[in-house]
Design a protein around this motif. Structure first.
Motif, short mmCIF file in Angstrom:
data_model
loop_
_atom_site.label_atom_id
_atom_site.label_comp_id
_atom_site.label_asym_id
_atom_site.label_seq_id
_atom_site.Cartn_x
_atom_site.Cartn_y
_atom_site.Cartn_z
N UNK A 280 0.53 -1.20 -0.06
CA UNK A 280 0.00 -0.39 -0.63
C UNK A 280 0.92 1.11 -0.44
N UNK A 281 0.48 2.45 -0.97
CA UNK A 281 1.38 3.73 -0.73
C UNK A 281 0.61 4.40 0.43
N UNK A 282 1.13 4.83 1.12
CA UNK A 282 0.75 6.30 2.52
C UNK A 282 0.90 7.18 1.94
N UNK A 283 -0.40 8.15 1.60
CA UNK A 283 -0.64 9.59 1.99
C UNK A 283 -0.67 10.47 3.31
N UNK A 284 -0.27 10.83 4.39
CA UNK A 284 -0.64 11.19 5.15
C UNK A 284 -0.53 13.12 4.66
N UNK A 285 -1.62 13.45 6.10
CA UNK A 285 -1.87 14.66 6.08
C UNK A 285 -2.20 15.03 7.53
N UNK A 286 -1.43 16.35 7.90
CA UNK A 286 -1.45 17.16 8.85
C UNK A 286 -1.32 18.29 9.18
N UNK A 287 -2.15 19.28 10.67
CA UNK A 287 -2.30 20.70 10.04
C UNK A 287 -1.89 21.01 11.59
N UNK A 288 -1.14 20.44 12.35
CA UNK A 288 -0.04 19.77 13.50
C UNK A 288 1.26 20.06 12.36
N UNK A 289 2.08 20.61 13.20
CA UNK A 289 3.57 20.80 12.95
C UNK A 289 4.11 19.47 14.17
N UNK A 290 4.76 18.58 12.91
CA UNK A 290 4.99 17.52 13.85
C UNK A 290 5.84 16.71 14.06
N UNK A 291 7.06 17.93 13.87
CA UNK A 291 8.59 18.22 14.62
C UNK A 291 8.36 18.68 15.67
N UNK A 292 7.78 19.32 15.97
CA UNK A 292 7.02 20.00 17.20
C UNK A 292 6.59 19.16 18.28
N UNK A 293 6.10 17.92 17.61
CA UNK A 293 5.14 17.35 18.23
C UNK A 293 6.39 16.30 18.28
N UNK A 295 9.69 16.33 19.07
CA UNK A 295 9.99 17.58 20.37
C UNK A 295 9.55 17.33 21.79
N UNK A 296 8.46 17.66 21.50
CA UNK A 296 7.86 17.82 22.70
C UNK A 296 7.41 16.57 23.44
N UNK A 297 7.23 14.93 22.50
CA UNK A 297 7.34 13.72 22.99
C UNK A 297 5.47 13.30 22.95
N UNK A 298 4.93 14.42 21.58
CA UNK A 298 3.81 13.50 21.55
C UNK A 298 3.12 12.93 20.14
N UNK A 299 5.00 12.96 19.45
CA UNK A 299 4.66 12.46 18.24
C UNK A 299 6.02 11.16 17.97
N UNK A 300 6.10 10.01 18.03
CA UNK A 300 6.71 9.58 17.58
C UNK A 300 8.60 10.20 16.02
N UNK A 301 9.64 10.43 16.38
CA UNK A 301 10.44 10.78 15.69
C UNK A 301 10.84 9.85 14.51
N UNK A 302 10.90 8.54 14.72
CA UNK A 302 11.06 7.74 13.83
C UNK A 302 10.50 7.34 12.88
N UNK A 303 8.54 6.67 13.49
CA UNK A 303 6.87 7.60 11.96
C UNK A 303 8.02 8.32 11.51
N UNK A 304 7.69 10.00 11.94
CA UNK A 304 7.79 11.42 11.88
C UNK A 304 8.76 11.18 10.52
N UNK A 305 10.28 10.86 10.66
CA UNK A 305 10.63 9.93 9.50
C UNK A 305 10.41 9.29 8.50
#
Length: 469
Positions: A280-293, A295-305
């Motif tokens: 499957x091809x993944x297209x993700x969307x966000x209205x939040x700043x995932x990088x800041x999330x 840094x704040x520990x609210x989103x996995x860095x490895x998933x972000x990359x």
């Protein structure tokens, strides 16, 4: 007819080039570089044969790009062939690396000149075909989406055209209402998976307790109420595209599973032990700043990359106000298809108000406002009275001209007068509770003149019957 210019002092070389292009071509000669540039200023040449010593008479490793630049500035599409003695082949190769199309060595031979010329022609034809295919890339029914006057959006569409045919994960970033889901579908429809499923998952709309089950499915008895096996969205989307909207709202447990899918294409259903594979091809969307999330520990860095392979930033509507008239035109065309009304325009004062409005809800807010105004409107143009007063309540008798508009002094004066007239008439009509005779008397004009002005500015007397000054 092909035009050729030969820049050299060698009569024999010139004669060989003339002999090569005997029919259907014009060949001119000049011994100096400056003479060639003067001729290029007067007319266009398809091929430029230039002696390496004339182009650059230094034996050192010179920047040949700088020497070639004047030719490209006059005719960017001119094909340049460098002619060099056997002892300066290395310099000729440097000239080709700097941008010349090819090189020939003295003494010139007709067959070699033909071969180089044909090679250049084939390369040019291939480039033309590539350009044509790029223009043909977009599907016809996507043209409505692609209409834009915004440089920022042109960049976005160029990025989409580049990434669509690939398998790469795409991360769409932008405020709510900027059209991320529309662009995700545009990517899918121009991909190699266009004939397979496009599955959309709004992560923010799913309860935390069900998000894993919705995405990856569950086995019978996995939790209370799981009376049968359920297939997840990733299973349905296999072979196609899955769009994960508002990816920043996913739970830590779901993030771990998403990481596994992106890393090796495997996952397990909730309550299951069997490892399933998905293509499957993944297209993700966000209205939040995932990088800041992160840094704040609210989103996995490895998933972000893993998600941030090909990020595309979508500008908010307030940064592409030049597209507002295009959106309105598109919305009106759709609304007219399902209504007996024929509304085909917007009052200039509405467009002015739209240009100054910050659009917190972006395109979605604009569409809703146009639809509401369409329902209320009784004329063939959307007038200010059909829109919420909030859009106009900050209006003053001075008219602000958007910096993007280039107007003459006369046009600025006219627009200012129109703004003052409209505001004045509104005040008079409010004072007289919409009565035409009293309003005309206060304005010291005839009722006929008043009616003309009211029609011009989209004012209706009924709107002022119950208004208080």
């Amino acid at each position: 007819m092909k035009s050729i210019i030969v820049v050299c002092k060698d009569e024999e070389a010139y004669g060989q080039i003339v002999a090569t292009f005997q029919s259907g071509c014009t060949v001119e000669r000049t011994p100096e570089k400056n003479g060639a540039l003067e001729l290029l200023q007067k007319r266009r040449f398809d091929l430029v044969f230039i002696d390496l010593n004339v182009l650059n008479n230094k034996d050192s490793d010179e920047n040949y790009r700088e020497s070639l630049m004047p030719f490209w500035q006059l005719h960017p599409s001119a094909e340049i062939i460098v002619m060099a003695p056997q002892g300066r082949i290395r310099n000729a190769v440097q000239a080709v690396k700097a941008g010349a199309n090819d090189y020939l060595t003295y003494p010139l031979e007709v067959e070699e000149i033909k071969l180089v010329s044909e090679t250049i022609n084939k390369a040019k034809m291939m480039q033309s075909e590539l350009d044509y295919l790029r223009d043909q890339f977009w599907l016809v029914d996507s043209f409505e989406i692609l209409r834009t006057n915004s440089d920022q959006m042109r960049k976005v569409f160029r990025q989409i055209r580049s990434v669509s045919p690939t398998k790469s994960t795409v991360l769409l970033m932008g405020e709510t209402g900027t059209g991320k889901s529309v662009l995700a579908q545009l990517i899918h429809r121009h991909s190699n998976r266009k004939d397979a499923q496009f599955i959309s998952v709004h992560c923010g709309a799913l309860p935390d307790t069900l998000i894993e089950s919705e995405m990856f499915g569950h086995e019978k008895g996995a939790f209370t109420g799981a009376i049968r096996r359920k297939l997840g969205k990733f299973e349905f989307a296999s072979g196609g595209t899955i769009f994960l909207d508002e990816i920043g709202t996913t739970t830590p447990a779901a993030q771990i599973k998403l990481l596994q899918v992106l890393q090796d294409g495997t996952y397990q259903r909730v309550g299951g032990e069997e490892t399933l594979k998905t293509d499957v091809r993944v297209i993700a969307a966000t209205n939040a700043d995932l990088k800041n999330m992160c840094d704040d520990g609210n989103f996995r860095k490895d998933l972000y990359y893993r998600l941030n392979v090909f990020p595309i930033e979508i500008p908010p509507l307030k940064k592409r106000t030049e597209d507002i008239p295009l959106f309105i035109d598109s919305f009106l065309n759709k609304l007219n298809q399902f209504s007996s009304k024929e509304i085909h325009g917007v009052h200039p004062l509405v467009l002015e108000a739209f240009a100054k409005y910050p659009w917190p809800g972006n395109i979605r807010e604009l569409e809703n406002l146009v639809e509401r105004a369409y329902i209320l409107e009784t004329t063939t143009v959307l007038t200010p009275e059909s829109f919420p007063n909030d859009l106009f309540e900050k209006e003053t008798t001075s008219v602000i001209i958007p910096s993007s508009e280039r107007l003459t002094l006369a046009e600025v004066r006219q627009r200012s007068i129109e703004g003052i007239e409209r505001n004045y008439l509104k005040e008079v009509l409010i004072r007289n509770k919409g009565k035409i005779n009293g309003s005309a008397r206060d304005a010291d004009i005839s009722t006929r003149q008043l009616n003309k002005l009211m029609n011009r500015y989209g004012l209706r007397k009924d709107e002022f019957k119950n208004k208080i000054i």
